[in-house]
Write an enzyme that holds these catalytic residues in place. Structure first.
Site, mmCIF file in Angstrom:
data_model
loop_
_atom_site.group_PDB
_atom_site.id
_atom_site.type_symbol
_atom_site.label_atom_id
_atom_site.label_comp_id
_atom_site.label_asym_id
_atom_site.label_seq_id
_atom_site.Cartn_x
_atom_site.Cartn_y
_atom_site.Cartn_z
ATOM 1 N N HIS A 8 0.744 -1.077 -0.045
ATOM 2 C CA HIS A 8 0.101 -0.095 0.158
ATOM 3 C C HIS A 8 1.008 1.277 -0.071
ATOM 4 C CE1 HIS A 8 -3.101 2.569 2.207
ATOM 5 N NE2 HIS A 8 -3.539 2.446 1.097
ATOM 6 N N ARG A 9 0.775 2.061 -0.952
ATOM 7 C CA ARG A 9 1.702 3.237 -1.285
ATOM 8 C C ARG A 9 3.107 2.815 -1.177
ATOM 9 N NH1 ARG A 9 -1.631 7.143 2.831
ATOM 10 N NH2 ARG A 9 -3.804 6.239 2.264
ATOM 11 N N GLU A 35 0.586 -0.901 -4.741
ATOM 12 C CA GLU A 35 -0.697 0.221 -4.663
ATOM 13 C C GLU A 35 -0.136 1.566 -4.870
ATOM 14 O OE1 GLU A 35 -3.814 2.955 -3.413
ATOM 15 O OE2 GLU A 35 -2.039 2.216 -2.421
ATOM 16 N N ASP A 37 -0.940 6.180 -5.756
ATOM 17 C CA ASP A 37 -1.989 7.098 -6.142
ATOM 18 C C ASP A 37 -1.398 8.122 -7.204
ATOM 19 O OD1 ASP A 37 -3.863 6.257 -3.495
ATOM 20 O OD2 ASP A 37 -1.870 6.794 -2.553
ATOM 21 N N HIS A 50 -0.747 10.755 -2.243
ATOM 22 C CA HIS A 50 -1.956 10.205 -1.876
ATOM 23 C C HIS A 50 -2.951 11.411 -1.698
ATOM 24 C CE1 HIS A 50 -5.346 9.618 0.931
ATOM 25 N NE2 HIS A 50 -5.405 8.343 0.445
ATOM 26 N N GLU A 110 -4.208 3.920 -8.467
ATOM 27 C CA GLU A 110 -5.270 4.698 -8.010
ATOM 28 C C GLU A 110 -5.449 6.013 -8.549
ATOM 29 O OE1 GLU A 110 -7.914 6.321 -4.197
ATOM 30 O OE2 GLU A 110 -6.442 4.828 -3.637
ATOM 31 N N LYS A 112 -6.677 9.788 -8.315
ATOM 32 C CA LYS A 112 -7.126 10.484 -7.284
ATOM 33 C C LYS A 112 -8.050 11.553 -7.688
ATOM 34 C CE LYS A 112 -6.498 9.594 -3.156
ATOM 35 N NZ LYS A 112 -7.212 8.806 -2.211
ATOM 36 N N ASP A 230 -0.162 -2.123 4.514
ATOM 37 C CA ASP A 230 1.289 -1.362 4.677
ATOM 38 C C ASP A 230 2.303 -2.189 5.083
ATOM 39 O OD1 ASP A 230 -0.630 0.625 4.623
ATOM 40 O OD2 ASP A 230 -1.269 1.041 6.611
#
Length: 245
Positions: A8-9, A35, A37, A50, A110, A112, A230
């Site tokens: 995640h990120r 993943e 953003d 993000h 993703e 945004k 995470d």
């Protein structure tokens, strides 16, 4: 089939989120997916952060939409996390794609634009995906479900997922109506009933954000397709133990 583990990120528990340091660490931890953003700079560059503003994660202030890439590059995206990461920059989507293009890593992008509308961002993302010929290793997600429809309209071969944290009435029917390939529900929206219906209709389910063994186990028992975490190292280690019984 066992869940794909998405960092995640990047490995954001251990390095500043959405930086090359976090992405490289995720790879070192044997993450199967990453993943990230995507926002659009004032001069049309796809940048990885993000929030709509740079305030939380950098030493700067202001909206991404009001900054050029050159201005964004001057910001420190690491020092707020730790002095160890001082000097980390906000990267571009192209930089991340170049990092993973010769690996087997799946990229979850993703977009945004659920708060700020970035005209043409979908076309730019698809163009970059096709430039590096990674169509088969990408899934594009968004809380803005019009974006998911647009991505499919641009290129129906690119996989998409609808993100949601609140209840959606008949999410499977909704996903099918906008030609999405997957549901990306917040973990508390994940139920065995949803999983069974998704499997029957050939929809994948990738859930976020899972950080404990208790919930890793639930996801594995439910046979979700992807876990966004995470702590990719912990998830990968759990997966190895699961495989070995």
């Amino acid at each position: 089939m066992l869940p794909i583990i998405y960092a995640h990120r990047g490995a954001k528990a251990y390095a500043p989120e959405n930086t090359m340091a976090a992405f490289k660490l995720a790879i070192d931890m044997e993450s199967e997916g990453i993943e990230t953003d995507v926002h659009l700079s004032k001069d049309g560059h796809l940048v990885l952060i993000h929030d709509e503003k740079v305030n939380r994660t950098t030493n700067g202030k202001g909206y991404i939409k009001d900054m050029t890439l050159e201005e964004i590059r001057k910001l420190d995206a690491g020092v707020k996390f730790s002095e160890k990461f001082k000097g980390e920059k906000i990267p571009t989507l192209e930089e991340l794609i170049c990092l993973i293009k010769n690996t087997d890593i799946i990229l979850n992008i993703e977009i945004k634009n659920n708060i700020i509308n970035y005209p043409g961002i979908e076309e730019k993302v698809v163009k970059l995906i096709k430039k590096y010929e990674i169509e088969k290793r990408v899934i594009v997600s968004s809380f803005n479900h019009n974006t998911i429809y647009k991505i499919k309209d641009i290129d129906e071969n690119i996989k998409t997922g609808i993100l949601y944290s609140r209840n959606i009435k008949r999410p499977i029917r909704f996903a099918k109506n906008i030609k999405a390939d997957a549901l990306h529900p917040k973990f508390k929206r994940l139920t065995i009933k949803l999983m069974l219906k998704a499997k029957l209709t050939s929809l994948d389910v990738n859930t976020f954000t899972i950080n404990t063994e208790k919930y890793f186990e639930k996801c594995f028992k439910y046979r979700v397709n992807g876990i966004i975490t995470d702590y990719p190292d912990k998830a990968i280690n759990f997966k190895k133990r699961w495989i070995n019984g």
